[in-house]
Design a protein around this motif. Structure first.
Motif, PDB file in Angstrom:
ATOM      1  N   PHE A   1       0.849  -1.191   0.000  1.00 36.50           N
ATOM      2  CA  PHE A   1       0.000   0.000   0.000  1.00 36.50           C
ATOM      3  C   PHE A   1       0.889   1.247   0.000  1.00 36.50           C
ATOM      4  O   PHE A   1       0.968   1.960   0.993  1.00 36.50           O
ATOM      5  CB  PHE A   1      -0.908   0.039   1.232  1.00 36.50           C
ATOM      6  N   PRO A   2       1.573   1.541  -1.106  1.00 35.08           N
ATOM      7  CA  PRO A   2       2.537   2.648  -1.083  1.00 35.08           C
ATOM      8  C   PRO A   2       1.908   4.010  -0.801  1.00 35.08           C
ATOM      9  O   PRO A   2       2.597   4.916  -0.337  1.00 35.08           O
ATOM     10  CB  PRO A   2       3.160   2.601  -2.482  1.00 35.08           C
ATOM     11  N   ASP A   3       0.618   4.159  -1.043  1.00 35.43           N
ATOM     12  CA  ASP A   3      -0.035   5.442  -0.788  1.00 35.43           C
ATOM     13  C   ASP A   3      -0.733   5.503   0.564  1.00 35.43           C
ATOM     14  O   ASP A   3      -1.345   6.515   0.900  1.00 35.43           O
ATOM     15  CB  ASP A   3      -1.053   5.747  -1.896  1.00 35.43           C
ATOM     16  N   MET A   4      -0.652   4.434   1.344  1.00 33.08           N
ATOM     17  CA  MET A   4      -1.306   4.413   2.658  1.00 33.08           C
ATOM     18  C   MET A   4      -0.511   5.266   3.633  1.00 33.08           C
ATOM     19  O   MET A   4       0.705   5.102   3.769  1.00 33.08           O
ATOM     20  CB  MET A   4      -1.412   2.980   3.174  1.00 33.08           C
ATOM     21  N   ALA A   5      -1.189   6.177   4.283  1.00 31.92           N
ATOM     22  CA  ALA A   5      -0.535   7.035   5.268  1.00 31.92           C
ATOM     23  C   ALA A   5      -0.172   6.226   6.504  1.00 31.92           C
ATOM     24  O   ALA A   5      -0.868   5.264   6.853  1.00 31.92           O
ATOM     25  CB  ALA A   5      -1.467   8.176   5.659  1.00 31.92           C
ATOM     26  N   PRO A   6       0.920   6.604   7.177  1.00 28.75           N
ATOM     27  CA  PRO A   6       1.255   5.924   8.426  1.00 28.75           C
ATOM     28  C   PRO A   6       0.096   6.025   9.424  1.00 28.75           C
ATOM     29  O   PRO A   6      -0.686   6.971   9.411  1.00 28.75           O
ATOM     30  CB  PRO A   6       2.473   6.695   8.931  1.00 28.75           C
ATOM     31  N   ILE A   7       0.034   5.036  10.277  1.00 29.47           N
ATOM     32  CA  ILE A   7      -0.998   4.991  11.316  1.00 29.47           C
ATOM     33  C   ILE A   7      -0.469   5.730  12.544  1.00 29.47           C
ATOM     34  O   ILE A   7       0.696   5.603  12.908  1.00 29.47           O
ATOM     35  CB  ILE A   7      -1.327   3.536  11.669  1.00 29.47           C
ATOM     36  N   GLY A   8      -1.323   6.488  13.184  1.00 31.23           N
ATOM     37  CA  GLY A   8      -0.924   7.190  14.401  1.00 31.23           C
ATOM     38  C   GLY A   8      -1.700   6.673  15.589  1.00 31.23           C
ATOM     39  O   GLY A   8      -2.824   6.185  15.465  1.00 31.23           O
ATOM     40  N   GLY A   9      -1.090   6.749  16.743  1.00 32.34           N
ATOM     41  CA  GLY A   9      -1.805   6.443  17.974  1.00 32.34           C
ATOM     42  C   GLY A   9      -2.046   4.982  18.256  1.00 32.34           C
ATOM     43  O   GLY A   9      -3.033   4.636  18.896  1.00 32.34           O
ATOM     44  N   LEU A  10      -1.170   4.101  17.790  1.00 32.45           N
ATOM     45  CA  LEU A  10      -1.280   2.704  18.198  1.00 32.45           C
ATOM     46  C   LEU A  10      -0.880   2.641  19.666  1.00 32.45           C
ATOM     47  O   LEU A  10       0.256   2.966  20.020  1.00 32.45           O
ATOM     48  CB  LEU A  10      -0.368   1.820  17.355  1.00 32.45           C
TER      49      LEU A  10
END
Length: 117
Positions: free
Chosen positions: A60-69
């Motif tokens: 998923f090269p366009d998937m933004a990083p996830i925050g708040g795990l």
């Protein structure tokens, strides 16, 4: 019927092999699944004993990083030292109204909040 659990959270990474090294060597996660997949590997990791896994997905090269795990660790000071030894910037540990916490991002920008277990 209500949803009963969260099985897997997809975490975007650029390099599955390097991500596997970070999550197992630095964070101490264990490999749960490592199978061929049409777009790479179906590679999941988790802390020992945890039900929910993280899928380290490079497709998923366009998937933004996830925050708040939000995760937990018994020794935030030791974790902070380990992260800094691996040149991972982190904030804390610090005392907050809700308890001690440590903040950091993995090498791919995914953000973690670590609470004192």
């Amino acid at each position: 019927m209500p949803i009963s659990s969260i099985l897997t959270i997809t975490v975007p990474v650029a390099d599955q092999a390097a991500a596997l090294d970070f999550y197992t060597r630095v964070l101490g996660f264990e490999v749960r699944t490592d199978n061929p997949f049409p777009m790479g590997r179906w590679l999941t990791v988790a802390p020992k004993g945890a039900e929910t896994t993280l899928l380290l997905a490079s497709w998923f090269p366009d998937m933004a990083p996830i925050g708040g795990l939000v995760v937990a660790a018994p020794d935030l000071d030791a974790l902070a030292i380990r992260l800094r030894e691996d040149e991972i910037a982190c904030e804390g540990p610090s005392e907050q109204a809700w308890g001690r916490q440590l903040l950091f991002h993995d090498p791919y920008g995914n953000g973690f909040v670590v609470s004192q277990a």
